[in-house]
Design an enzyme around this catalytic site. Sequence first.
Site, PDB file in Angstrom:
ATOM      1  N   ASP A  41      26.073  54.202  41.359  1.00 55.36           N
ATOM      2  CA  ASP A  41      24.875  54.074  40.535  1.00 55.36           C
ATOM      3  C   ASP A  41      24.378  52.632  40.657  1.00 55.36           C
ATOM      4  O   ASP A  41      24.868  51.861  41.503  1.00 55.36           O
ATOM      5  CB  ASP A  41      25.148  54.509  39.081  1.00 55.36           C
ATOM      6  CG  ASP A  41      26.031  53.522  38.308  1.00 55.36           C
ATOM      7  OD1 ASP A  41      26.511  52.535  38.909  1.00 55.36           O
ATOM      8  OD2 ASP A  41      26.252  53.748  37.097  1.00 55.36           O
ATOM      9  N   HIS A  42      23.417  52.264  39.814  1.00 53.08           N
ATOM     10  CA  HIS A  42      22.834  50.911  39.880  1.00 53.08           C
ATOM     11  C   HIS A  42      23.882  49.828  39.636  1.00 53.08           C
ATOM     12  O   HIS A  42      23.850  48.778  40.267  1.00 53.08           O
ATOM     13  CB  HIS A  42      21.698  50.784  38.866  1.00 53.08           C
ATOM     14  CG  HIS A  42      22.086  51.205  37.489  1.00 53.08           C
ATOM     15  ND1 HIS A  42      22.299  52.532  37.151  1.00 53.08           N
ATOM     16  CD2 HIS A  42      22.329  50.486  36.360  1.00 53.08           C
ATOM     17  CE1 HIS A  42      22.636  52.614  35.873  1.00 53.08           C
ATOM     18  NE2 HIS A  42      22.685  51.378  35.374  1.00 53.08           N
ATOM     19  N   CYS A  80      30.787  52.751  39.940  1.00 55.61           N
ATOM     20  CA  CYS A  80      29.852  52.525  38.826  1.00 55.61           C
ATOM     21  C   CYS A  80      30.355  51.281  38.104  1.00 55.61           C
ATOM     22  O   CYS A  80      31.134  50.509  38.677  1.00 55.61           O
ATOM     23  CB  CYS A  80      29.739  53.745  37.917  1.00 55.61           C
ATOM     24  SG  CYS A  80      31.256  54.236  37.071  1.00 55.61           S
ATOM     25  N   GLY A  81      29.922  51.059  36.877  1.00 55.05           N
ATOM     26  CA  GLY A  81      30.369  49.855  36.188  1.00 55.05           C
ATOM     27  C   GLY A  81      31.859  49.857  35.918  1.00 55.05           C
ATOM     28  O   GLY A  81      32.545  48.842  36.067  1.00 55.05           O
ATOM     29  N   THR A  82      32.365  51.022  35.515  1.00 56.75           N
ATOM     30  CA  THR A  82      33.783  51.135  35.141  1.00 56.75           C
ATOM     31  C   THR A  82      34.635  51.934  36.129  1.00 56.75           C
ATOM     32  O   THR A  82      35.862  51.879  36.072  1.00 56.75           O
ATOM     33  CB  THR A  82      33.899  51.864  33.792  1.00 56.75           C
ATOM     34  OG1 THR A  82      33.246  53.149  33.951  1.00 56.75           O
ATOM     35  CG2 THR A  82      33.231  51.095  32.663  1.00 56.75           C
ATOM     36  N   GLY A  83      33.997  52.740  36.942  1.00 58.21           N
ATOM     37  CA  GLY A  83      34.714  53.707  37.790  1.00 58.21           C
ATOM     38  C   GLY A  83      34.939  55.026  37.059  1.00 58.21           C
ATOM     39  O   GLY A  83      35.312  56.029  37.669  1.00 58.21           O
ATOM     40  N   HIS A  94      50.934  59.804  45.614  1.00 56.42           N
ATOM     41  CA  HIS A  94      51.348  60.812  44.624  1.00 56.42           C
ATOM     42  C   HIS A  94      50.279  61.877  44.389  1.00 56.42           C
ATOM     43  O   HIS A  94      50.589  63.053  44.282  1.00 56.42           O
ATOM     44  CB  HIS A  94      51.632  60.157  43.264  1.00 56.42           C
ATOM     45  CG  HIS A  94      52.915  59.379  43.238  1.00 56.42           C
ATOM     46  ND1 HIS A  94      53.648  59.210  42.085  1.00 56.42           N
ATOM     47  CD2 HIS A  94      53.583  58.727  44.213  1.00 56.42           C
ATOM     48  CE1 HIS A  94      54.721  58.476  42.353  1.00 56.42           C
ATOM     49  NE2 HIS A  94      54.700  58.163  43.642  1.00 56.42           N
ATOM     50  N   ASN A  95      49.022  61.434  44.249  1.00 59.76           N
ATOM     51  CA  ASN A  95      47.959  62.341  43.793  1.00 59.76           C
ATOM     52  C   ASN A  95      47.129  62.928  44.920  1.00 59.76           C
ATOM     53  O   ASN A  95      46.278  63.781  44.674  1.00 59.76           O
ATOM     54  CB  ASN A  95      47.023  61.615  42.819  1.00 59.76           C
ATOM     55  CG  ASN A  95      47.762  60.893  41.716  1.00 59.76           C
ATOM     56  OD1 ASN A  95      47.644  59.678  41.560  1.00 59.76           O
ATOM     57  ND2 ASN A  95      48.566  61.611  40.948  1.00 59.76           N
ATOM     58  N   ARG A 138      57.977  67.665  45.321  1.00 58.55           N
ATOM     59  CA  ARG A 138      57.548  67.502  43.914  1.00 58.55           C
ATOM     60  C   ARG A 138      56.067  67.107  43.838  1.00 58.55           C
ATOM     61  O   ARG A 138      55.327  67.573  42.967  1.00 58.55           O
ATOM     62  CB  ARG A 138      58.427  66.475  43.192  1.00 58.55           C
ATOM     63  CG  ARG A 138      58.339  65.079  43.737  1.00 58.55           C
ATOM     64  CD  ARG A 138      59.422  64.148  43.205  1.00 58.55           C
ATOM     65  NE  ARG A 138      59.441  62.925  43.990  1.00 58.55           N
ATOM     66  CZ  ARG A 138      59.243  61.716  43.482  1.00 58.55           C
ATOM     67  NH1 ARG A 138      59.047  61.564  42.191  1.00 58.55           N
ATOM     68  NH2 ARG A 138      59.271  60.661  44.267  1.00 58.55           N
ATOM     69  N   HIS A 139      55.629  66.261  44.782  1.00 63.06           N
ATOM     70  CA  HIS A 139      54.222  65.847  44.746  1.00 63.06           C
ATOM     71  C   HIS A 139      53.309  66.973  45.211  1.00 63.06           C
ATOM     72  O   HIS A 139      52.233  67.195  44.632  1.00 63.06           O
ATOM     73  CB  HIS A 139      54.015  64.605  45.608  1.00 63.06           C
ATOM     74  CG  HIS A 139      54.709  63.392  45.059  1.00 63.06           C
ATOM     75  ND1 HIS A 139      54.547  62.975  43.760  1.00 63.06           N
ATOM     76  CD2 HIS A 139      55.586  62.536  45.631  1.00 63.06           C
ATOM     77  CE1 HIS A 139      55.286  61.902  43.552  1.00 63.06           C
ATOM     78  NE2 HIS A 139      55.938  61.617  44.662  1.00 63.06           N
TER      79      HIS A 139
END
Length: 146
Positions: free
Chosen positions: A8-9, A65-68, A98-99, A133-134
């Site tokens: 975004d901006h 973005c500003g925060t993610g 892991h993810n 496990r992952h």
Amino acid sequence: MKVSIGSDHAGFNYKELIREYLETKEIEVFDEGTYSINPVDYPDYASKVAYKVVDKAVDFGIVICGTGLGVSIAANKVNGIRAAVVSTAFTAESAKNHNHANVIAFGSRVNSIEEVKEYLDIYMNTKESEEKRHINRVNKIHKLEG
Ligand code: RB5
């Protein structure tokens, strides 16, 4: 390697710098916008990146973005997306290992651009864990999509 990037901006300046950084590594970058600092709505750009990833047009996506937070929440609404907010070296490594994150989200008001480049390199240089496990956990996330 091919990467889709969008912001975004608030993330625009970082998007430009990350795109240039990736191009110096000869990575092909699909820039989904936004293309200026004029205010826009982050779901519009996060979703464009997400669709490129699920369509397998790219290897992974980057949203800023500003925060993610907003871009990651929006990207995660698209089936097949595992978007992770990355704000430290540890989360960069874990997001991939892991993810099996296929989209990573950065906050321009959280980390410096040098930190973001460092975390991006860590993510790209980390492999998805093949430990059972992952894989089981990632499969359980996939089942939540219905
Ligand atoms: C825009 O001001 C800001 O809200 C946005 O970039 C983002 O941080 C939202 O999650």
